[in-house]
Design a protein around this motif. Structure first.
Motif, PDB file in Angstrom:
ATOM      1  N   TRP A  49      35.417   1.751   8.137  1.00 37.03           N
ATOM      2  CA  TRP A  49      34.061   2.048   8.018  1.00 37.03           C
ATOM      3  C   TRP A  49      33.392   2.960   6.957  1.00 37.03           C
ATOM      4  N   ARG A  68      27.718  -4.465   1.894  1.00 33.63           N
ATOM      5  CA  ARG A  68      28.309  -4.314   2.622  1.00 33.63           C
ATOM      6  C   ARG A  68      29.647  -4.215   2.298  1.00 33.63           C
ATOM      7  N   ARG A  69      30.284  -5.341   2.416  1.00 31.63           N
ATOM      8  CA  ARG A  69      31.701  -5.636   2.089  1.00 31.63           C
ATOM      9  C   ARG A  69      32.246  -5.632   1.339  1.00 31.63           C
ATOM     10  N   PHE A  78      33.360  -2.053   4.750  1.00 30.52           N
ATOM     11  CA  PHE A  78      32.386  -2.108   5.457  1.00 30.52           C
ATOM     12  C   PHE A  78      31.932  -0.947   5.299  1.00 30.52           C
ATOM     13  N   GLN A  79      30.095  -1.180   4.974  1.00 27.68           N
ATOM     14  CA  GLN A  79      29.261   0.149   4.925  1.00 27.68           C
ATOM     15  C   GLN A  79      29.461  -0.204   6.788  1.00 27.68           C
ATOM     16  N   TRP A  80      28.920   1.317   7.248  1.00 23.63           N
ATOM     17  CA  TRP A  80      28.523   1.772   8.782  1.00 23.63           C
ATOM     18  C   TRP A  80      26.946   2.268   8.537  1.00 23.63           C
ATOM     19  N   ASN A  81      26.431   1.704   8.640  1.00 21.53           N
ATOM     20  CA  ASN A  81      25.666   1.425   9.085  1.00 21.53           C
ATOM     21  C   ASN A  81      25.182   2.211  10.635  1.00 21.53           C
ATOM     22  N   ASP A  85      24.981  -3.185  11.022  1.00 23.02           N
ATOM     23  CA  ASP A  85      24.922  -5.093  10.675  1.00 23.02           C
ATOM     24  C   ASP A  85      25.232  -5.735  10.039  1.00 23.02           C
ATOM     25  N   ILE A  86      26.943  -5.139  11.093  1.00 18.40           N
ATOM     26  CA  ILE A  86      28.058  -6.079  11.039  1.00 18.40           C
ATOM     27  C   ILE A  86      29.031  -6.429  12.220  1.00 18.40           C
TER      28      ILE A  86
END
Length: 397
Positions: A49, A68-69, A78-81, A85-86
């Protein structure tokens, strides 16, 4: 939406690594190498992440910052926002790299799992920065009980067998030795990087430092070398110390561009992936590196180097530097150790006069220093790399 904890009676088999990108490439460089090694050598499914995919893409050019993935080298990225949001599904191990602080959703899942009857929670680790200081041995592997009763373990990389070890892939030294055994490899690499005019016997130095007057002073001296010298340097912080030598602004420089300064030629490097960076270090006669990831890769390159450590308040970084120098110089003859240590210290202090004087003295000890650089990696590894120690630590804890 995060899945409720009641659906997590057993943990998934994957490991999670959370990383915030600091100083562009340092923290992500370490965690990306670790994630790849865990996947390749231990067949562990890793979810990495990352909060800044754009900076990450500089060392992984095929990464798409808009997705995002995505998956590379067996690692799920994975995009860590913030907030996540995952959906987060707890795995066997969760690593917060360098005290980056886990997202609230992740801590909430761990908390709910902990409160279940016959609860099973992930092994929660804080992967710390590499240090050669003595206190690391006493802190490595200590647990910290959180407010919810869950234990978080502190994992300290280090140079002794009482620490968490050093990141090093199992076949790295064999690959390095094979590469360095054939001079055609480095010449092919230089050509691939768009560098021209370098002869096999020319002195080649790579530079990946922070800003410092010491680098400016060395470039002024290198212009008057007795034979051709080449300095390979990417666009970035190092060049901000050399603006007086540049024909344009740093942002206007292009990869492959050459700046001739007497006997010295500055070559502007393109950004490269981690494999390419390793090969660059293997191909140079001397490397000037910064941070943690590049610092360790310079050691594995088996070439003499200067470590430009990240500056800290009250010059605490110099204490870290001196702790490493004591270990690195432990079995070196006094004159060789002093010469290498003094040039490193002067570079980190930005002392232009001192760094030039000590650099001139390096010539008298360069051959034994090169031999020490060849011997050092096997000694430093202490029979076990970080990934293997980490896997064993999780099993034991």
């Amino acid at each position: 939406m995060t899945m409720p904890a009641t659906e997590h009676h057993t943990l998934a088999k994957h490991w999670d690594i959370f990383c915030t990108v600091v100083d562009n490439y340092g923290d992500i460089g370490v965690t990306w190498r670790l994630a790849k090694q865990l996947a390749a050598e231990y067949q562990i499914t890793v979810h990495l992440w990352v909060d800044d995919l754009h900076s990450f893409s500089h060392i992984l050019p095929s990464l798409d910052p808009a997705l995002r993935r995505q998956s590379f080298s067996g690692v799920n990225i994975f995009q860590w926002n913030n907030p996540l949001d995952i959906d987060y599904i707890a795995g066997q191990v969760v690593i917060e790299a360098f005290a980056c602080e886990l997202p609230e959703q992740v801590k909430s899942v761990i908390d709910k799992l902990h409160k279940q009857p016959q609860s099973t929670v992930p092994h929660w680790l804080n992967l710390e920065y590499l240090s050669a200081e003595d206190w690391v041995e006493g802190c490595h592997g200590l647990p910290s009980t959180q407010a919810n009763g869950v234990k978080k373990w502190f994992y300290f990389p280090g140079f002794s067998d009482k620490t968490g070890g050093l990141i090093c892939e199992q076949q790295l030294f064999v690959e390095r030795d094979n590469w360095q055994a054939n001079p055609n490899n480095k010449m092919a690499l230089f050509s691939q990087l768009g560098l021209s005019g370098i002869e096999p016997d020319d002195t080649v130095i790579s530079v990946f430092s922070y800003e410092t007057a010491a680098l400016n002073a060395l470039v002024k001296q290198w212009q008057h070398a007795t034979q051709a010298m080449h300095v390979l340097i990417p666009k970035g912080r190092s060049l901000h110390s050399l603006t007086e030598f540049l024909p344009c602004t740093v942002s206007e420089l292009i990869p492959g561009q050459q700046i001739k300064l007497g006997q010295l030629i500055l070559h502007i490097l393109p950004m490269t992936d981690q494999t390419g960076f390793d090969r660059l270090l293997w191909s140079c006669d001397f490397n000037i590196v910064r941070g943690e990831d590049s610092f360790l890769r310079a050691q594995w390159a088996a070439k003499p180097f200067i470590w430009h450590i990240y500056p800290q308040e009250d010059d605490y970084h110099l204490i870290k530097l001196q702790a490493f120098m004591r270990i690195y110089c432990d079995n070196l003859a006094a004159q060789i150790a002093a010469t290498w240590a003094e040039v490193n210290l002067a570079f980190n202090q930005g002392d232009a006069n001192a760094v030039v004087n000590h650099w001139q003295q390096l010539n008298s000890v360069i051959l034994p220093l090169q031999q020490h650089a060849i011997n050092w990696p096997n000694n430093a590894l202490n029979d076990a790399d970080l990934a293997s120690r980490l896997v064993q630590f999780v099993k034991n804890s």
